[in-house]
Structures are given as structure tokens and as C-alpha cells.
Write an enzyme that holds these catalytic residues in place. Structure first.
Site, mmCIF file in Angstrom:
data_model
loop_
_atom_site.group_PDB
_atom_site.id
_atom_site.type_symbol
_atom_site.label_atom_id
_atom_site.label_comp_id
_atom_site.label_asym_id
_atom_site.label_seq_id
_atom_site.Cartn_x
_atom_site.Cartn_y
_atom_site.Cartn_z
ATOM 1 N N CYS A 1 28.124 -76.943 24.314
ATOM 2 C CA CYS A 1 28.172 -77.318 22.887
ATOM 3 C C CYS A 1 26.814 -77.161 22.185
ATOM 4 O O CYS A 1 26.743 -76.661 21.054
ATOM 5 C CB CYS A 1 28.673 -78.748 22.740
ATOM 6 S SG CYS A 1 28.061 -79.862 24.013
ATOM 7 N N HIS B 1 26.493 -83.310 17.465
ATOM 8 C CA HIS B 1 25.149 -83.125 18.012
ATOM 9 C C HIS B 1 24.196 -82.657 16.903
ATOM 10 O O HIS B 1 24.580 -81.841 16.048
ATOM 11 C CB HIS B 1 25.149 -82.040 19.088
ATOM 12 C CG HIS B 1 25.862 -82.424 20.354
ATOM 13 N ND1 HIS B 1 26.315 -83.694 20.625
ATOM 14 C CD2 HIS B 1 26.183 -81.665 21.446
ATOM 15 C CE1 HIS B 1 26.889 -83.713 21.826
ATOM 16 N NE2 HIS B 1 26.823 -82.504 22.337
ATOM 17 N N GLN C 1 22.031 -85.600 21.191
ATOM 18 C CA GLN C 1 23.442 -85.357 21.481
ATOM 19 C C GLN C 1 24.295 -86.624 21.491
ATOM 20 O O GLN C 1 23.941 -87.637 22.107
ATOM 21 C CB GLN C 1 23.567 -84.621 22.828
ATOM 22 C CG GLN C 1 22.866 -83.275 22.798
ATOM 23 C CD GLN C 1 23.011 -82.450 24.072
ATOM 24 O OE1 GLN C 1 22.083 -81.764 24.459
ATOM 25 N NE2 GLN C 1 24.166 -82.484 24.709
ATOM 26 N N ARG D 1 29.986 -69.597 33.380
ATOM 27 C CA ARG D 1 29.230 -69.107 32.208
ATOM 28 C C ARG D 1 28.172 -68.064 32.547
ATOM 29 O O ARG D 1 27.966 -67.127 31.793
ATOM 30 C CB ARG D 1 28.560 -70.284 31.489
ATOM 31 C CG ARG D 1 29.541 -71.166 30.742
ATOM 32 C CD ARG D 1 28.809 -72.276 30.029
ATOM 33 N NE ARG D 1 29.738 -73.272 29.527
ATOM 34 C CZ ARG D 1 29.430 -74.552 29.364
ATOM 35 N NH1 ARG D 1 28.217 -74.984 29.661
ATOM 36 N NH2 ARG D 1 30.328 -75.400 28.904
ATOM 37 N N ARG E 1 20.274 -87.714 24.926
ATOM 38 C CA ARG E 1 21.534 -88.370 24.539
ATOM 39 C C ARG E 1 21.178 -89.528 23.612
ATOM 40 O O ARG E 1 20.313 -90.348 23.947
ATOM 41 C CB ARG E 1 22.243 -88.896 25.788
ATOM 42 C CG ARG E 1 23.587 -89.515 25.500
ATOM 43 C CD ARG E 1 24.671 -88.506 25.265
ATOM 44 N NE ARG E 1 24.988 -87.749 26.462
ATOM 45 C CZ ARG E 1 25.708 -86.616 26.441
ATOM 46 N NH1 ARG E 1 26.164 -86.125 25.309
ATOM 47 N NH2 ARG E 1 25.967 -85.966 27.558
ATOM 48 N N SER F 1 30.083 -88.467 22.600
ATOM 49 C CA SER F 1 31.372 -87.778 22.784
ATOM 50 C C SER F 1 31.213 -86.547 23.680
ATOM 51 O O SER F 1 32.176 -86.095 24.288
ATOM 52 C CB SER F 1 31.971 -87.380 21.436
ATOM 53 O OG SER F 1 31.046 -86.606 20.706
ATOM 54 N N GLY F 2 29.998 -86.043 23.783
ATOM 55 C CA GLY F 2 29.731 -84.910 24.683
ATOM 56 C C GLY F 2 29.970 -85.259 26.136
ATOM 57 O O GLY F 2 30.097 -84.377 26.985
ATOM 58 N N THR G 1 44.683 -84.443 28.015
ATOM 59 C CA THR G 1 44.532 -85.840 27.587
ATOM 60 C C THR G 1 43.082 -86.213 27.266
ATOM 61 O O THR G 1 42.807 -87.328 26.839
ATOM 62 C CB THR G 1 45.037 -86.792 28.702
ATOM 63 O OG1 THR G 1 44.366 -86.400 29.915
ATOM 64 C CG2 THR G 1 46.526 -86.712 28.890
ATOM 65 N N GLY G 2 42.139 -85.298 27.508
ATOM 66 C CA GLY G 2 40.720 -85.588 27.273
ATOM 67 C C GLY G 2 40.343 -85.384 25.816
ATOM 68 O O GLY G 2 41.162 -84.974 24.982
HETATM 69 N N1 LIG Z 1 32.895 -83.281 25.094
HETATM 70 C C1 LIG Z 1 32.197 -82.209 24.737
HETATM 71 O O1 LIG Z 1 31.416 -82.209 23.749
HETATM 72 C C2 LIG Z 1 32.318 -80.944 25.478
HETATM 73 C C3 LIG Z 1 31.786 -79.807 24.922
HETATM 74 C C4 LIG Z 1 31.876 -78.621 25.611
HETATM 75 C C5 LIG Z 1 32.485 -78.606 26.831
HETATM 76 N N2 LIG Z 1 33.003 -79.731 27.369
HETATM 77 C C6 LIG Z 1 33.644 -79.646 28.673
HETATM 78 O O2 LIG Z 1 35.037 -79.845 28.547
HETATM 79 C C7 LIG Z 1 35.538 -80.508 29.695
HETATM 80 C C8 LIG Z 1 36.282 -81.778 29.292
HETATM 81 O O3 LIG Z 1 35.469 -82.613 28.510
HETATM 82 P P1 LIG Z 1 36.050 -83.898 27.752
HETATM 83 O O4 LIG Z 1 34.937 -84.358 26.913
HETATM 84 O O5 LIG Z 1 37.364 -83.588 27.135
HETATM 85 O O6 LIG Z 1 36.264 -84.915 28.992
HETATM 86 P P2 LIG Z 1 37.266 -86.184 29.117
HETATM 87 O O7 LIG Z 1 37.532 -86.785 27.781
HETATM 88 O O8 LIG Z 1 36.685 -87.021 30.180
HETATM 89 O O9 LIG Z 1 38.649 -85.526 29.645
HETATM 90 C C9 LIG Z 1 38.771 -84.949 30.918
HETATM 91 C C10 LIG Z 1 40.140 -84.314 31.067
HETATM 92 O O10 LIG Z 1 40.206 -83.665 32.335
HETATM 93 C C11 LIG Z 1 41.384 -84.127 33.015
HETATM 94 N N3 LIG Z 1 41.197 -84.104 34.467
HETATM 95 C C12 LIG Z 1 40.292 -84.773 35.211
HETATM 96 N N4 LIG Z 1 40.473 -84.518 36.519
HETATM 97 C C13 LIG Z 1 41.515 -83.653 36.609
HETATM 98 C C14 LIG Z 1 42.194 -83.022 37.677
HETATM 99 N N5 LIG Z 1 41.817 -83.196 38.952
HETATM 100 N N6 LIG Z 1 43.222 -82.196 37.390
HETATM 101 C C15 LIG Z 1 43.620 -81.987 36.117
HETATM 102 N N7 LIG Z 1 43.024 -82.572 35.059
HETATM 103 C C16 LIG Z 1 41.980 -83.390 35.291
HETATM 104 C C17 LIG Z 1 41.556 -85.540 32.497
HETATM 105 O O11 LIG Z 1 42.880 -85.978 32.770
HETATM 106 P P3 LIG Z 1 43.246 -87.557 32.915
HETATM 107 O O12 LIG Z 1 43.313 -88.078 31.514
HETATM 108 O O13 LIG Z 1 44.543 -87.517 33.590
HETATM 109 O O14 LIG Z 1 42.147 -88.187 33.710
HETATM 110 C C18 LIG Z 1 41.279 -85.313 31.020
HETATM 111 O O15 LIG Z 1 42.394 -84.725 30.412
HETATM 112 C C19 LIG Z 1 34.319 -80.720 30.598
HETATM 113 O O16 LIG Z 1 34.220 -79.613 31.459
HETATM 114 C C20 LIG Z 1 33.168 -80.723 29.638
HETATM 115 O O17 LIG Z 1 31.964 -80.353 30.260
HETATM 116 C C21 LIG Z 1 32.952 -80.915 26.707
#
Ligand SMILES: NC(=O)c1ccc[n+]([C@@H]2O[C@H](COP(=O)([O-])OP(=O)(O)OC[C@H]3O[C@@H](n4cnc5c(N)ncnc54)[C@H](OP(=O)(O)O)[C@@H]3O)[C@@H](O)[C@H]2O)c1
Length: 351
Positions: free
Chosen positions: A146, A260, A172, A113, A253, A175-176, A24-25
Site C-alpha cells: 500500500c 496512510h 501508516q 512481488r 505505524r 487498518s494496514g 471476510t477481511g
Molecule cells: N490492510 C491493508 O492496508 C493491506 C494493503 C495491502 C495489502 N494487504 C494484504 O492483504 C492481505 C489481507 O489483509 P487484511 O487487512 O484484509 O487482513 P484481515 O482483515 O486480517 O483479513 C484476513 C483475511 O484472510 C483470511 N484468512 C486467514 N487465514 C486464512 C486461511 N488459512 N485460509 C483462507 N483464508 C484465510 C481471513 O479469514 P477469517 O475471517 O476466516 O479469519 C480474512 O478473510 C494481507 O496479505 C495483507 O498484507 C493489506
């Protein structure tokens, strides 16, 4: 917990039992979109998130799939590959267990990593590492940060000139920091423009991000760099197999929604011809040169959003050193910086 029956390549039918943790994220939703766009062969799809999303339904190939809360019994079903995008704590707790169940885990968090046993992969740069294991065996593969991904995509084709020193400054997008950060930029910008600045606190960043650049991403380390800056430094060295590369980073940021940008200064051992160097960049898969300054053509974050490429422009000599270069690098952090890179890893492992 049931131990998953090992399947051999012969037994494997081509479509996969695929899952997303954090569906959902921001990243999870982009993974879903890309699986559809790239026509990834899928036999069954499992979508996991936290308890908060129990019962939510996400559309995939014209059908709604229910999101399930992740639990220890989530892996008691056929699963070949799981993309984890739910933060470091979730990966630390659940990814090793998934691997022991014979699942190939592609992890978007920083947890594994730098682990010696885990490959950190950008397929165009060091994709050869993916042929090491067997897809029918469990394994954790780490997706880099990223900012690191777009940096190594332009450093790799320039390694032939000998990398002497790299200085990167990042700009950055919010959205990160996930969905909540995007919402906050929107809300606070509207408040700011309607002259209601007040002294609201940010629930995502150390300071409100609207109309402000924050030289602070992730926690501060003992050496006064941020964890984000140290991730770029360590991960770049690991991916390029250059453990002693002189590289430094300032991560900022900025109040833009998507993609980015990076200002990258590179000092080379050898001299180079700028026109040949542009061709080196142009011919590297996944890199797109946008460099026509007299017509105002250079990479822009708003144009990069939704695109797969890493864009590079403002290519010019650094005239303060013998063999130096300055470039401006832009990429969609949710796509190549996270979801796309993860799917490219899955494609290389399984297809
Ligand atoms: N955004 C970026 O540019 C980017 C780039 C590289 C890596 N990442 C990494 O990717 C990951 C997610 O990033 P995002 O930007 O997608 O964050 P986000 O939009 O905040 O989404 C977080 C997701 O994790 C789920 N979640 C949180 N706690 C959980 C739990 N205890 N059990 C199962 N699911 C759980 C959330 O579910 P709910 O909706 O139910 O809360 C949601 O689906 C992070 O590790 C981040 O560091 C992000």
C-alpha cells in the site's frame, strides 16, 4: 484436483466467474464493495476465508453469498479471476495451484512481488505489462504494498525531471494491519482515556498503538531496516523500472484508523518550475493535488478515507539542495493501496 478446461476468448462470455480469498477481511470486504460500486460484470461469485468463517454470509448486489473455507478443491469450479487477500502463507500455498488451473490470480500479499516471472502492477504507472498475457491463461499478478502504490503514483509523473534520490517517511494507519488492529486501537484508546493504562500487551503490534507512534512495521531485517521499509524500496525500483534508484524509507505505524500519509523528499537531476510540476501531478490519472496552504488546504488522512485518489499537497522546494522537492502524500490504504488497485488490474486484464 481437476485441471480446468482452457477457454478461449471466443468462448468467453463477458461476465466473469470471480472469487475472493480472504473475503471476510478488511481488504476482501472492500473488494466486494468496489465490485458492486464499479458494476464489475460477474457471472458467479465465490467467497473464501478460513475455517473460522465457515457459513458466514456476505451481501453482494442484494443477495447473500455464503463464505466457504479455502481448500484444495476450491478451484474445481469455473473461475476466471481470484483476488487473494489472506496473507502470505495462504498465497504461497494456494496461488500457484490456482494459476495452474487457468485462473488469473491477483495477489495482495508480498509473496510474489519481487519474483522475476511475476508482474508488479499499478495500472496508471505500468499497466502496459497487463497486456502481455492472455486472460484465458492462468497467471499471477502482484498487487504492490500500500505505501509503495501511493508513492509511485506521484513519482511516475515526475520522472521526466530525472529522479536522483528519494527519501520517504511513512505515517501508516492501523487498518494496514487488518481488522484486529483496528479493534485493538479502539479498545486500547478507550482504556487509555478512562485511565486504565495498565500494562496490557498488544496482540497485533510489538507495543500498544494507542497514542503511540511505532517505528516498526513488519519484521526487522539483517540491515536493521524493517521488511516494510525494504518492500517500499525494492517495489518502487521494480515498478518504475529503475533498479538503481537511490531511495530510502522509514515506515512508522501511527494511531489513526484509516489512510496512510507519507512525507516524500525528492532530489532531481534537472531543475523544475514548481507551478509546472504541480500541473504534471494534476494531469496524472488518479492523482489529486490539494495544495492551498494559506487556506489550510492539504491532504488529510481522514478526508482521504473512502476515496479512490492519491492526494498530494504541501508542495514546496527543498531549499537545502539544488533541485529538491518536499511533498505530503495521502491515500486510502485499503482502497487504492489494496482493493481498488487489484480491481483496476482485473478490469485491465479482462474488460
Ligand atoms: N490492510 C491493508 O492496508 C493491506 C494493503 C495491502 C495489502 N494487504 C494484504 O492483504 C492481505 C489481507 O489483509 P487484511 O487487512 O484484509 O487482513 P484481515 O482483515 O486480517 O483479513 C484476513 C483475511 O484472510 C483470511 N484468512 C486467514 N487465514 C486464512 C486461511 N488459512 N485460509 C483462507 N483464508 C484465510 C481471513 O479469514 P477469517 O475471517 O476466516 O479469519 C480474512 O478473510 C494481507 O496479505 C495483507 O498484507 C493489506
Amino acid at each position: 484436483m481437476r485441471k480446468k478446461k482452457k477457454i478461449t476468448m471466443k468462448e468467453r462470455t463477458s461476465p466473469l466467474h470471480f472469487g475472493i480469498v480472504g473475503a471476510t477481511g478488511l481488504v476482501g470486504r472492500e473488494v466486494l464493495k468496489l465490485l458492486e460500486e464499479r458494476n464489475f460484470p460477474i457471472k458467479s461469485l465465490s467467497l473464501f476465508a478460513s475455517q473460522r468463517s465457515r457459513g458466514e454470509k456476505l451481501s453482494f448486489r442484494g443477495r447473500f453469498h455464503e463464505v466457504e473455507p479455502l481448500s484444495y478443491s476450491s478451484f474445481d469450479r469455473p473461475l476466471d479471476c481470484l483476488i487473494f487477500s489472506a496473507g502470505a502463507d495462504v498465497s504461497r500455498e494456494f496461488a500457484p495451484m490456482a494459476m495452474r488451473c487457468g485462473i488469473v490470480v491477483i495477489d495482495n500479499s508480498s509473496t510474489f512481488r519481487m519474483s522475476k516471472e511475476v508482474d508488479l502492477v499499478v495500472p496508471e504507472v505500468n499497466g502496459e505489462l497487463l497486456s502481455k498475457g492472455k486472460p484465458e491463461q492462468g497467471r499471477v499478478i502482484a498487487n504492490p504494498n500500500c505505501s509503495t502504490i501511493q508513492l509511485v503514483m506521484i513519482l511516475k509523473p515526475l520522472m521526466k525531471y530525472g529522479l536522483k534520490r528519494v527519501i520517504v517517511s511513512t505515517y501508516q494507519a492501523v487498518s494496514g494491519a487488518g481488522l484486529e488492529a483496528k479493534e485493538e486501537l479502539k479498545t486500547y484508546s478507550l482504556l487509555w482515556l478512562s485511565d486504565e493504562r495498565t500494562n496490557r500487551k498488544s496482540s497485533v503490534f510489538a507495543h500498544p498503538i494507542a497514542f503511540s507512534c511505532l517505528p516498526h512495521i513488519d519484521r526487522f531485517e539483517e540491515n536493521l531496516y524493517t521488511f516494510e521499509e525494504m518492500k517500499v524500496i525494492h517495489e518502487t525500483r521494480k515498478i518504475l523500472s529503475s533498479p538503481h534508484l537511490a531511495i530510502t524509507c522509514t515506515a512508522v505505524r501511527v494511531p489513526v484508523f484509516d489512510s496512510h500519509s507519507e512525507s516524500v523528499n525528492i532530489e532531481f537531476e534537472d531543475d523544475f518550475d514548481v507551478e509546472i510540476l504541480k500541473k504534471d501531478l494534476e494531469s496524472f490519472k488518479g492523482v489529486c493535488v490539494l495544495d492551498n496552504p494559506s487556506n489550510n488546504v492539504y491532504p488529510l488522512n481522514n478526508n482521504a478515507s473512502g476515496r479512490d485518489e492519491v492526494f498530494v499537497g504541501r508542495i514546496r522546494r527543498d531549499e537545502s539542495v539544488k533541485s529538491g522537492l518536499n511533498v505530503w502524500v495521502v491515500s486510502d490504504n485499503i482502497r487504492k493501496g489494496a482493493a481498488l488497485n487489484a480491481i483496476q488490474i482485473a478490469e485491465k486484464v479482462f474488460l
